[in-house]
Design an enzyme around this catalytic site. Sequence first.
Site, PDB file in Angstrom:
ATOM      1  N   HIS A  80       0.882  -1.178   0.000  1.00 44.32           N
ATOM      2  CA  HIS A  80       0.000   0.000   0.000  1.00 44.32           C
ATOM      3  C   HIS A  80       0.921   1.230   0.000  1.00 44.32           C
ATOM      4  O   HIS A  80       2.043   1.171   0.517  1.00 44.32           O
ATOM      5  CB  HIS A  80      -0.837  -0.047   1.283  1.00 44.32           C
ATOM      6  CG  HIS A  80      -1.883   1.011   1.408  1.00 44.32           C
ATOM      7  ND1 HIS A  80      -1.597   2.279   1.845  1.00 44.32           N
ATOM      8  CD2 HIS A  80      -3.215   0.974   1.171  1.00 44.32           C
ATOM      9  CE1 HIS A  80      -2.721   2.985   1.873  1.00 44.32           C
ATOM     10  NE2 HIS A  80      -3.718   2.213   1.473  1.00 44.32           N
TER      11      HIS A  80
ATOM     12  N   LYS B 172     -10.553  -0.967  10.553  1.00 44.14           N
ATOM     13  CA  LYS B 172     -10.666  -2.183   9.720  1.00 44.14           C
ATOM     14  C   LYS B 172     -11.015  -3.397  10.577  1.00 44.14           C
ATOM     15  O   LYS B 172     -11.183  -4.501  10.083  1.00 44.14           O
ATOM     16  CB  LYS B 172      -9.356  -2.414   8.964  1.00 44.14           C
ATOM     17  CG  LYS B 172      -9.035  -1.272   7.988  1.00 44.14           C
ATOM     18  CD  LYS B 172      -8.055  -1.674   6.960  1.00 44.14           C
ATOM     19  CE  LYS B 172      -7.417  -0.512   6.258  1.00 44.14           C
ATOM     20  NZ  LYS B 172      -8.219   0.024   5.157  1.00 44.14           N
TER      21      LYS B 172
ATOM     22  N   GLN C 130      -4.500  -5.055   7.034  1.00 46.69           N
ATOM     23  CA  GLN C 130      -5.513  -5.998   6.536  1.00 46.69           C
ATOM     24  C   GLN C 130      -5.496  -7.328   7.282  1.00 46.69           C
ATOM     25  O   GLN C 130      -6.481  -8.053   7.267  1.00 46.69           O
ATOM     26  CB  GLN C 130      -5.314  -6.255   5.033  1.00 46.69           C
ATOM     27  CG  GLN C 130      -5.493  -5.033   4.149  1.00 46.69           C
ATOM     28  CD  GLN C 130      -6.928  -4.530   4.096  1.00 46.69           C
ATOM     29  OE1 GLN C 130      -7.876  -5.258   4.396  1.00 46.69           O
ATOM     30  NE2 GLN C 130      -7.096  -3.265   3.734  1.00 46.69           N
TER      31      GLN C 130
ATOM     32  N   ASP D 286       3.126  -4.362   8.125  1.00 52.44           N
ATOM     33  CA  ASP D 286       1.906  -3.589   7.928  1.00 52.44           C
ATOM     34  C   ASP D 286       0.733  -4.549   8.137  1.00 52.44           C
ATOM     35  O   ASP D 286       0.441  -5.393   7.281  1.00 52.44           O
ATOM     36  CB  ASP D 286       1.915  -2.996   6.510  1.00 52.44           C
ATOM     37  CG  ASP D 286       0.583  -2.345   6.130  1.00 52.44           C
ATOM     38  OD1 ASP D 286      -0.407  -2.519   6.868  1.00 52.44           O
ATOM     39  OD2 ASP D 286       0.538  -1.673   5.083  1.00 52.44           O
TER      40      ASP D 286
ATOM     41  N   CYS E 167      -4.786   2.270  -3.698  1.00 48.95           N
ATOM     42  CA  CYS E 167      -3.567   2.832  -3.084  1.00 48.95           C
ATOM     43  C   CYS E 167      -2.401   1.855  -3.219  1.00 48.95           C
ATOM     44  O   CYS E 167      -1.561   1.735  -2.310  1.00 48.95           O
ATOM     45  CB  CYS E 167      -3.774   3.208  -1.618  1.00 48.95           C
ATOM     46  SG  CYS E 167      -5.074   4.396  -1.365  1.00 48.95           S
TER      47      CYS E 167
HETATM   48  N1  C6P Z   1      -6.351   0.414   2.880  1.00 51.85           N
HETATM   49  C1  C6P Z   1      -8.168   0.015   1.304  1.00 51.85           C
HETATM   50  O1  C6P Z   1      -9.255   0.305   0.787  1.00 51.85           O
HETATM   51  P1  C6P Z   1      -5.054   3.676   7.248  1.00 51.85           P
HETATM   52  O2  C6P Z   1      -5.612   4.506   6.128  1.00 51.85           O
HETATM   53  O3  C6P Z   1      -3.884   4.346   7.906  1.00 51.85           O
HETATM   54  O4  C6P Z   1      -6.080   3.176   8.197  1.00 51.85           O
HETATM   55  O5  C6P Z   1      -4.502   2.334   6.536  1.00 51.85           O
HETATM   56  C2  C6P Z   1      -3.594   2.415   5.478  1.00 51.85           C
HETATM   57  C3  C6P Z   1      -3.335   1.072   4.905  1.00 51.85           C
HETATM   58  C4  C6P Z   1      -2.079   0.533   5.043  1.00 51.85           C
HETATM   59  N2  C6P Z   1      -1.802  -0.699   4.609  1.00 51.85           N
HETATM   60  C5  C6P Z   1      -2.729  -1.461   4.007  1.00 51.85           C
HETATM   61  C6  C6P Z   1      -2.373  -2.826   3.564  1.00 51.85           C
HETATM   62  C7  C6P Z   1      -4.020  -0.963   3.833  1.00 51.85           C
HETATM   63  O6  C6P Z   1      -4.938  -1.716   3.252  1.00 51.85           O
HETATM   64  C8  C6P Z   1      -4.330   0.351   4.264  1.00 51.85           C
HETATM   65  C9  C6P Z   1      -5.686   0.935   4.001  1.00 51.85           C
HETATM   66  C10 C6P Z   1      -7.699   0.810   2.520  1.00 51.85           C
HETATM   67  O7  C6P Z   1      -7.491  -0.899   0.888  1.00 51.85           O
HETATM   68  C11 C6P Z   1      -7.849   2.277   2.322  1.00 51.85           C
HETATM   69  S1  C6P Z   1      -6.727   2.917   1.117  1.00 51.85           S
END
Ligand code: C6P
Length: 413
Positions: free
Chosen positions: A131, A233, A210, A207, A371
């Site tokens: 991401h 999430k 997910q 990370d 992203c």
């Molecule tokens: N992915 C998706 O629709 P935040 O925004 O900080 O809570 O998470 C960022 C992030 C980082 N790593 C991974 C693997 C992610 O999936 C995400 C967030 C969402 O896939 C929103 S872009």
Amino acid sequence: MIQSNTITKELDVYAIRQQFPALNRQVKGQPLVYFDNAATTQKPQVVIDALVDYYTNYNANVHRGIHTLAEEATAAFEASRDAARQFINAASREEIIFTRGTTEGINLVAFTWGRKNIKAGDEIIITEMEHHSNIVPWQLLCEEKGATLRVIPQLNGELLLDEYKKLLSSRTKLVSVVHVSNALGTVNPVEEIIKLAHQAGALVMIDGAQSSVHLDIDVQAMDCDFFAFSSHKVYGPTGIGVLYGKKHILEAMPPFQGGGEMIKEVSMLKTTFNDLPYKFEAGTPNIGDAVVLKAALDYVSKVGKEKIRNHEKELLAYATEQVQQIPGIRIIGSAAEKVSVLSFVIDKVHPQDIGILLDNRGIAVRTGHHCAQPLMFCFGIPGTIRASFAMYNTKEEVDKLIVGLQKALKMLL
Ligand code: C6P
């Protein structure tokens, strides 16, 4: 052939659905089918109630006042830290830092650990599957320090570990890897990645944005040095997340932001910093959402991650089989180990057009690059249609998606 079923053996999905008020709403005159769970999950009533309860009954600043409300707010805030510690099996509560989410957790490590430890000539390894929030902070750091970013390639959604082994060297200082790909659903073999990195003398950041909602997380067994996840999430509120770091590493890191709470003593000549985890929590934190995170984590644990996982696995298998029968659809990412994320493209059709037509039928999916633009580039596509399933989704909803796709294709082709 489209077929439906009702209650899976293990999970009473219909009872669970009653606990999520948003699932009762209509969109464009149709019952909502929410398949955008990888972006953010809907919230159960207990989470909504916990937020209302906090602001109704014990809203106060934490760690500052000696009055009753301040003590109650502080106790709830710290209880949530304990719940987060337990959720990922960290060794101590000092290793649990509240952040705004995964993005801030990764940036915190890049800004503090990275600025102190990365020098010209050093290397940081990430993967093609990241991401943007696990790419850009390291690019910024490498640019500032004259370090180099190396990238583990993937094939059909699986990392090429032999290529990873070739990238590791004494120059490698950090390996930062996504546990579960948001765009493909791939579960990466992080234990092996971590072991190899440690053998090369590098630290590892995971990370967990997910993975934390689908997999059992044990940061001690995994032996990662840092792990970040977002509350929203995992059925919790937005604006709050957790960064885990091994205690001795966090202790050696400089603070992130300066201000109240992160200090022990301030004079005009010198400031000494607070103990962990407060050293990294400057200013008034997001108390309400932090408190509510506990309600979300408790809820997930009570339903049972294994039951949730089995149900989601069944949904993924069913949806994959159904989608594959539609001519012109190509699934993107065919890793052996996947969570309930189904990404696909359709010949001659733009993902966004499908997203709009599905929304007209009350079905929420995400379309675009998710992203993860470098990953989309690897597949030679601008983006995908992504359906991501949660504990409250049903096979009947998958059937609606299939009908929605068939109707959309009739209209567009
Ligand atoms: N992915 C998706 O629709 P935040 O925004 O900080 O809570 O998470 C960022 C992030 C980082 N790593 C991974 C693997 C992610 O999936 C995400 C967030 C969402 O896939 C929103 S872009």
